[in-house]
Design a protein around this motif. Sequence first.
Motif, mmCIF file in Angstrom:
data_model
loop_
_atom_site.group_PDB
_atom_site.id
_atom_site.type_symbol
_atom_site.label_atom_id
_atom_site.label_comp_id
_atom_site.label_asym_id
_atom_site.label_seq_id
_atom_site.Cartn_x
_atom_site.Cartn_y
_atom_site.Cartn_z
ATOM 1 N N ARG A 104 0.646 -0.946 -0.097
ATOM 2 C CA ARG A 104 -0.035 -0.231 -0.026
ATOM 3 C C ARG A 104 1.016 0.969 -0.064
ATOM 4 N NH1 ARG A 104 -5.857 -2.223 2.452
ATOM 5 N NH2 ARG A 104 -4.425 -4.151 2.931
ATOM 6 N N LYS B 236 0.392 4.905 -0.870
ATOM 7 C CA LYS B 236 -0.949 5.810 -0.396
ATOM 8 C C LYS B 236 -0.404 7.611 -0.864
ATOM 9 C CE LYS B 236 -3.506 2.626 2.395
ATOM 10 N NZ LYS B 236 -5.113 2.672 3.633
ATOM 11 N N ALA C 275 -8.976 0.680 -1.343
ATOM 12 C CA ALA C 275 -8.324 0.658 0.447
ATOM 13 C C ALA C 275 -6.984 0.338 -0.059
ATOM 14 C CB ALA C 275 -8.661 -0.601 1.000
ATOM 15 N N THR D 23 -8.216 2.935 4.476
ATOM 16 C CA THR D 23 -8.845 1.267 4.618
ATOM 17 C C THR D 23 -10.213 1.898 5.935
ATOM 18 O OG1 THR D 23 -6.940 0.891 4.233
ATOM 19 C CG2 THR D 23 -8.835 -0.471 5.237
ATOM 20 N N HIS E 192 -12.847 -2.877 8.860
ATOM 21 C CA HIS E 192 -12.761 -4.439 9.589
ATOM 22 C C HIS E 192 -12.368 -5.296 9.637
ATOM 23 C CE1 HIS E 192 -9.148 -3.482 7.183
ATOM 24 N NE2 HIS E 192 -8.599 -4.923 7.260
ATOM 25 N N ASP F 229 -9.780 -8.902 9.488
ATOM 26 C CA ASP F 229 -9.015 -9.643 8.897
ATOM 27 C C ASP F 229 -9.766 -10.697 8.270
ATOM 28 O OD1 ASP F 229 -7.780 -7.755 8.118
ATOM 29 O OD2 ASP F 229 -5.970 -7.997 8.737
ATOM 30 N N LEU G 88 -1.992 2.932 10.593
ATOM 31 C CA LEU G 88 -3.513 2.254 11.269
ATOM 32 C C LEU G 88 -4.369 2.833 12.517
ATOM 33 C CD1 LEU G 88 -1.904 -0.934 10.567
ATOM 34 C CD2 LEU G 88 -3.551 -0.056 8.634
ATOM 35 N N HIS H 202 -10.046 -2.548 12.591
ATOM 36 C CA HIS H 202 -8.929 -1.671 12.384
ATOM 37 C C HIS H 202 -8.952 -1.173 10.644
ATOM 38 C CE1 HIS H 202 -7.396 -5.469 10.483
ATOM 39 N NE2 HIS H 202 -7.061 -4.928 9.558
ATOM 40 N N SER I 146 -7.482 2.407 8.638
ATOM 41 C CA SER I 146 -6.522 3.466 8.716
ATOM 42 C C SER I 146 -6.501 4.774 8.516
ATOM 43 C CB SER I 146 -6.017 3.025 7.155
ATOM 44 O OG SER I 146 -6.095 4.107 5.958
ATOM 45 N N ARG J 144 2.705 7.644 2.208
ATOM 46 C CA ARG J 144 2.582 6.446 3.117
ATOM 47 C C ARG J 144 2.953 4.774 2.408
ATOM 48 N NH1 ARG J 144 -1.836 3.781 6.062
ATOM 49 N NH2 ARG J 144 -0.506 2.054 4.514
ATOM 50 N N SER K 282 3.806 0.762 3.260
ATOM 51 C CA SER K 282 3.690 -0.206 4.127
ATOM 52 C C SER K 282 3.329 -1.486 3.260
ATOM 53 C CB SER K 282 2.466 -0.103 5.021
ATOM 54 O OG SER K 282 1.158 -0.565 4.559
ATOM 55 N N ARG L 170 -0.045 -11.446 6.087
ATOM 56 C CA ARG L 170 -0.344 -13.042 6.953
ATOM 57 C C ARG L 170 0.607 -13.864 6.991
ATOM 58 N NH1 ARG L 170 -3.351 -9.619 4.759
ATOM 59 N NH2 ARG L 170 -4.244 -7.759 5.407
HETATM 60 O O1 LIG Z 1 -2.038 -0.403 5.130
HETATM 61 C C1 LIG Z 1 -4.036 -0.093 5.661
HETATM 62 O O2 LIG Z 1 -4.719 0.789 4.770
HETATM 63 C C2 LIG Z 1 -4.896 -1.331 5.964
HETATM 64 C C3 LIG Z 1 -4.218 -2.771 6.524
HETATM 65 C C4 LIG Z 1 -4.793 -3.584 6.956
HETATM 66 O O3 LIG Z 1 -5.880 -3.392 7.247
HETATM 67 C C5 LIG Z 1 -4.196 -5.130 7.031
HETATM 68 O O4 LIG Z 1 -2.873 -4.706 7.331
HETATM 69 O O5 LIG Z 1 -4.855 -5.990 7.354
#
Ligand SMILES: O=C(O)CCC(=O)C(=O)O
Length: 314
Positions: A128, A130, A143, A148, A151, A153, A183, A233, A235, A244, A246, A250
């Motif tokens: 991501r 942004k 997202a 984001t 939600h 995960d 986040l 969570h 963002s 930004r 990232s 998982r």
């Molecule tokens: O980085 C984000 O905007 C959301 C990340 C997210 O929801 C996640 O890593 O599960």
Amino acid sequence: MLTEAQVTQFFSEGYLVVENVLPGSVLDAVRAEYSDLMDGLYAGWQAEGRVPDGEGLDFWGKLGASYAAGCDWFQPMDISLPGDQIAPDTPMHFGPAIFDLVMHDGILDLAEALIGPELTLNPIQHVRIKPPSPQLAQDETRAHITRTDWHQDRAVGLEEADQTDMVTVWVAITDATVENGCLQVVPGIEGGMLPHCPQVQTAIAPAFLDKDRAVPLPVRAGGVVLFHPLVPHASLPNTSDGFRWSFDLRFSKTGQNTGREHFPSFVARSPSAPENELRDWRMWRDGWFAARDRLASTPHIPIHRWASDAPYCA
Ligand SMILES: O=C(O)CCC(=O)C(=O)O
Ligand SMILES: [Fe+2]
């Protein structure tokens, strides 16, 4: 590794922020790999007359100029196929530097501390990058590009994975701050799975979340945020004047359903059968290419279970 107190926090509050997980050398290699990738994309768009001359533009400048010109760098930079409309030539990015980040011992040690040593890299993973809000198109809702929505995960995978052990590892490549869209979390996992609605993004039905309890989670580049699959969570929007960046990864306990079985998963660590561990970034890439070939010629498989006509979505 994590302390007992951190592990306890993870399973009660549903999240942890861990600074200084990745060395600068790993981050620099990823930045260089993505910069080369951007240079290649930009040169192609310039040759087609779609973007202005890139001379003098750095990575961020090229991202901004190509976004403004309507050229999509998100999918060519992502470490996943999209959820639908998979074509034989859908672009993705897999390379040695991002592989070294994904498989870094610092990352795997954190996952091991939470779900045990037999680790599978779950295919639900994204980059991501942004842009600052003023640079975003009015109708931008993705997202991976803009903020984001709330939600869990667990809700992003299919039901088959609802009872599994999984952890989200969100890796900051730039410092993530309240201003640039770090986040935020509503601590706690005791509410279980909350209903989600597939609206602009797939988001928790509004009546089921107390957003006033939200806590922002700033973290410096090279640090990570860990999420339990049931913690709500989102963002924040990027109100700064910089990008930004990232990656979210998982890990699942090996042998368990990943929630997206039509995408490829890989054994990342296995003390019981080390010969199964993925060691070469090319095999990672080729696994995704094989999935793309297969999925491009088969009917679409939904990635979510949620229906927009559910009563709580009205
Ligand atoms: O980085 C984000 O905007 C959301 C990340 C997210 O929801 C996640 O890593 O599960
Ligand atoms: Fe998430």
